[in-house]
Design a protein around this motif. Sequence first.
Motif, mmCIF file in Angstrom:
data_model
loop_
_atom_site.group_PDB
_atom_site.id
_atom_site.type_symbol
_atom_site.label_atom_id
_atom_site.label_comp_id
_atom_site.label_asym_id
_atom_site.label_seq_id
_atom_site.Cartn_x
_atom_site.Cartn_y
_atom_site.Cartn_z
ATOM 1 N N ILE A 83 0.817 -1.217 0.000
ATOM 2 C CA ILE A 83 0.000 0.000 0.000
ATOM 3 C C ILE A 83 0.850 1.267 0.000
ATOM 4 O O ILE A 83 0.536 2.226 -0.705
ATOM 5 N N THR B 59 -0.469 -6.337 15.671
ATOM 6 C CA THR B 59 -0.556 -6.539 17.120
ATOM 7 C C THR B 59 -0.878 -8.004 17.363
ATOM 8 O O THR B 59 -1.956 -8.461 16.983
ATOM 9 N N LEU C 77 -13.290 -1.811 4.390
ATOM 10 C CA LEU C 77 -12.104 -1.252 5.054
ATOM 11 C C LEU C 77 -11.106 -0.670 4.061
ATOM 12 O O LEU C 77 -10.266 0.147 4.432
ATOM 13 N N GLU D 247 -3.567 7.621 9.421
ATOM 14 C CA GLU D 247 -3.491 6.175 9.160
ATOM 15 C C GLU D 247 -4.879 5.631 8.829
ATOM 16 O O GLU D 247 -5.903 6.179 9.239
ATOM 17 N N GLY E 10 -6.272 -2.927 9.381
ATOM 18 C CA GLY E 10 -5.002 -3.448 9.861
ATOM 19 C C GLY E 10 -4.131 -3.972 8.728
ATOM 20 O O GLY E 10 -4.266 -3.544 7.573
ATOM 21 N N ALA F 84 -3.944 -6.932 7.311
ATOM 22 C CA ALA F 84 -4.511 -7.971 6.418
ATOM 23 C C ALA F 84 -3.435 -8.961 5.959
ATOM 24 O O ALA F 84 -3.154 -9.083 4.762
ATOM 25 N N LYS G 35 -2.905 -11.992 5.222
ATOM 26 C CA LYS G 35 -2.999 -13.007 4.163
ATOM 27 C C LYS G 35 -2.759 -12.419 2.771
ATOM 28 O O LYS G 35 -2.488 -13.149 1.824
ATOM 29 N N ASN H 50 -6.626 -2.955 -1.498
ATOM 30 C CA ASN H 50 -7.025 -1.600 -1.879
ATOM 31 C C ASN H 50 -6.182 -0.578 -1.102
ATOM 32 O O ASN H 50 -6.236 -0.555 0.131
ATOM 33 N N SER I 216 -7.729 3.401 1.438
ATOM 34 C CA SER I 216 -7.872 3.959 2.789
ATOM 35 C C SER I 216 -6.632 4.749 3.205
ATOM 36 O O SER I 216 -6.760 5.795 3.843
#
Length: 474
Positions: free
Chosen positions: A41, A105, A375, A391, A395, A397, A399, A407, A410
Amino acid sequence: MYEQLNPPETGERIVFQDGEPIVPDNPIIPFIRGDGTGIDIWPAAQKVFDAAIQQAYGGKRQISWFKIYAGDEACEKYGTYQYLPADTLSAIKEYGVAIKGPLTTPIGGGIRSLNVALRQIHDLYACVRPCQYYAGTPSPHKYPEKLDVIIYRENTEDIYLGIEWRQGSEIGDRLIKILNEDLIPATPEHKNKQIPLDSGIGIKPISKKGSQRLVRRAIQHALRLPKAKQMVTLVHKGNIMKYTEGAFRDWGYEIATTEFREVCVTERESWILGNKEKNPALSTADNARLIEPGYDSLPPEKQGAINGEVEQVLANIWETHGQGQWQDKVMVNDRIADSIFQQIQTRPDEYSILATMNLNGDYLSDAAAAIVGGLGMGPGANIGDTCAIFEATHGTAPKYAGLDRVNPGSVILSGVMMLEFMGWQEAADLIKTGIGKAIAERQVTYDLARMMNPPVEPALKCSEFADAIIARMS
Ligand SMILES: NC(=O)C1=CN([C@@H]2O[C@H](COP(=O)(O)OP(=O)(O)OC[C@H]3O[C@@H](n4cnc5c(N)ncnc54)[C@H](OP(=O)(O)O)[C@@H]3O)[C@@H](O)[C@H]2O)C=CC1
Ligand SMILES: O=C(O)CCC(=O)C(=O)O
Ligand SMILES: [Mg+2]
């Protein structure tokens, strides 16, 4: 001054004056790439920001990006367990405005959230998460365009302070013993309640200062919105947790009716004023009856309190807020947390700014993001009086990490919030135009592609979505 960081040689710091950023034309902005999908991202998002700034200002303005480290990347650079190096904290403090990708986390043990730590250490007390619909975005809802809310989530306290003890730990057991044997029996309203001895135990502090500074920012934001959206809803579960969630509501109303008295009206005040406007001869008791369902079956002292409330409102604000003047004020109301989850789905257009405590806001921001596309379309900002970190709501993601698939919208929209915060509206608008057009032309990543009707095949990659936005910025 930094152990392992080299700030860019050109560019200047953003400084804060009275809570507002003073932004040079060439600010240095630290960024954290992030774990998991951050690897995909961040480069996509940075490319969009630079292209928009170049197009908007032709070189007169530009960002000098300053790479700083947190999470897995920090451990690689600084050593084992160095998830949040001192360098990173100092750079954010020094440069004032930063942007980050998501950080992992682990659940149930090990390090506590780095994301939460960054907010607490820099006292970024307002987590601002707008949920707004872009035309053409697929949604599980029939009328997603009706949702246009901004979540103002308290960001530093509540259970996120992380004061808790494991079941069976020495201190946890001691605390339960003191509560069971001493503090609970000494509190008559707790009667003979007892905490089961095999409990884990956590503390949920909600402070007056923390609640009021959050609501203050929410009201200040409402004042900048168009008249029809000037509303702040205090979200709480005060029916159950009276001294934490209920107190948040009460402190919110207190600040609205003291510090913002001239520009705010509460929902109950508006009913009292409205009743009197419709019927100038209305008695106090009849007005009280109209605002309080079940008034006639209340004991006399409760009726007296409601009568007193009606009299106070008419005596104190009829002149400034009566005869319809209240309709031009910021409306402050409150809703129970579980009810607001269904209200944003069934009556989304009745809400604007939702002011929440930390946990409720965490839940609510994911739920509201789902309505406007998921999200992948949920931006955010963590704002304090001397610093801000932008931010996404989502989170890491894991996988999808490294697949160039998710995407970047965000984080890109979080950058739009950052540009707006800096006053670089032209660049922010170009990016919004690019995103709007890309979605309208069905040039989207997998998350939106799979919900479109008919589904888009093949979906764009993360990097391709960034290119599609850039190609459509004008
Ligand atoms: N601020 C932060 O840095 C945050 C960090 N976290 C941390 O992230 C880690 C993973 O958390 P998890 O619970 O899986 O939640 P995530 O938000 O990372 O992912 C949950 C799901 O949301 C969808 N999603 C997330 N990001 C995107 C995106 N960019 N584009 C499209 N869809 C997306 C995916 O749905 P689908 O599977 O349907 O495609 C994904 O499986 C945990 O360690 C958690 O603590 C969590 C929240 C915030
Ligand atoms: O830091 C985390 O692990 C989760 C944080 C989170 O869910 C959020 O800020 O929305
Ligand atoms: Mg969350």
